[in-house]
Motif scaffolding. Structure first.
Motif, short mmCIF file in Angstrom:
data_model
loop_
_atom_site.label_atom_id
_atom_site.label_comp_id
_atom_site.label_asym_id
_atom_site.label_seq_id
_atom_site.Cartn_x
_atom_site.Cartn_y
_atom_site.Cartn_z
N ALA A 7 80.79 52.03 61.03
CA ALA A 7 81.02 52.04 59.57
C ALA A 7 82.51 52.22 59.34
O ALA A 7 82.97 53.26 58.86
N ARG A 18 73.15 48.22 60.80
CA ARG A 18 74.18 47.17 60.78
C ARG A 18 74.15 46.47 62.14
O ARG A 18 74.85 46.85 63.08
N GLY A 38 77.63 52.30 53.70
CA GLY A 38 78.82 52.97 54.21
C GLY A 38 78.54 53.90 55.37
O GLY A 38 79.46 54.59 55.85
N GLU A 79 74.41 58.97 59.41
CA GLU A 79 74.56 59.31 57.99
C GLU A 79 73.52 60.30 57.50
O GLU A 79 73.84 61.28 56.82
N ASN A 134 86.39 47.45 56.12
CA ASN A 134 85.76 47.01 54.88
C ASN A 134 84.26 46.87 55.11
O ASN A 134 83.79 45.85 55.64
N VAL A 135 83.49 47.88 54.71
CA VAL A 135 82.05 47.86 54.95
C VAL A 135 81.35 46.80 54.10
O VAL A 135 80.18 46.49 54.33
#
Length: 290
Positions: A125, A118, A82, A87, A128-129
């Protein structure tokens, strides 16, 4: 007599190098900003990814006193499904944790890279991750990391280029990536850490098809997770396989769920083992209570 004294001194020096204490738990306020200590620097980089055919962003933490006149080992630190390259900085304060460790003399100087794991053109992010194309992009990141990001770092920073100077670690999806990519590319990485590995982690016999080779090449293999984490089984099954095949590793279970309390602890403890000799007594299973 001189020979005896020289031998005794050599033995004592060796013991000092290898007889390190393993901190069972982080110290109080290990993730809190301290004043009056040297601080590292965070760069924002843009690198060309042939894998994705676009320019991608990452953050680079440089240790206090970073110098262009010396070379540094590198830790690639990965995020979860996510998240993105921000992050760890948003929730984990890795720069604060590392600054404090440097101030206490507990870690080796290293560069830390915080990429977006990713690997796709729209790597945000968002939406729909869990969408199949976004999940697949986490596997694609292996090529982006090996063929694009690592060469960029080694061309543009004072990064060492040998396998024993590269480490990979991550949380959740990034923990699975770290095991998959690290153990799958032991010609590139010698230090592998997984914090709360997610279901993307390969099955143990696929992850480690040649146990003897892993045991010979890996410097430190770290698995940690919270005891209340619903994904604990993915770390547990890897640990069981490693035990079965007598592969030295550290299995660390602490109170907590699938959260940054556990992941920050993992970074704090794992980073202290990197790029230095590790005493055999450190390897084993640790279950920490409150």
């Amino acid at each position: 007599m001189k020979y005896f004294l020289f031998s005794l001194l050599s033995l004592l020096l060796c013991n000092c190098i290898y007889a390190q204490d393993f901190e069972i738990q982080p110290t109080a306020n290990f993730d809190q900003v301290r004043t009056g200590i040297p601080k590292g620097k965070i760069d924002t980089i843009q690198y060309a990814s042939k894998t994705v055919d676009t320019v991608r962003r990452a953050f680079v933490y440089l240790p206090p006193g970073y110098s262009e006149t010396r070379k540094y080992p590198v830790l690639y630190l990965l995020h979860g499904i996510g998240g993105d390259e921000e992050e760890w900085l948003r929730g984990g304060r890795p720069h604060v944790i590392l600054d404090n460790l440097y101030a206490d003399g507990k870690i080796e100087p290293m560069i830390v890279v915080l990429p977006n794991g990713r690997a796709m053109k729209d790597d945000r992010a968002a939406g729909n991750v869990m969408a199949p194309d976004k999940v697949e992009a986490f596997a694609t990141f292996e090529k982006d990391l090996l063929n694009d990001l690592i060469p960029f770092m080694e061309e543009n920073y004072q990064a060492k280029k040998d396998r024993e100077s590269r480490a990979i670690a991550g949380l959740s999806m990034g923990g699975g990536q770290s095991l998959n990519f690290g153990l799958g590319n032991l010609d590139t990485f010698a230090w592998v850490g997984s914090f709360s590995a997610a279901p993307n982690t390969k099955a143990p016999d696929e992850l480690i098809p040649d146990p003897e080779a892993v045991g010979d090449l890996i410097k430190v293999l770290w698995l940690s997770c919270g005891d209340g984490d619903r994904l604990l089984r993915f770390s547990e099954r890897t640990h069981e396989y490693l035990d079965q095949h007598n592969i030295p590793h550290i299995y660390y279970i602490e109170p907590g769920g699938h959260d940054f309390k556990v992941w920050k602890s993992g970074l704090y403890l794992f980073s202290q083992l990197l790029f230095k000799p590790v005493a055999p007594s450190v390897f084993g299973s640790y279950e920490v209570s409150n």
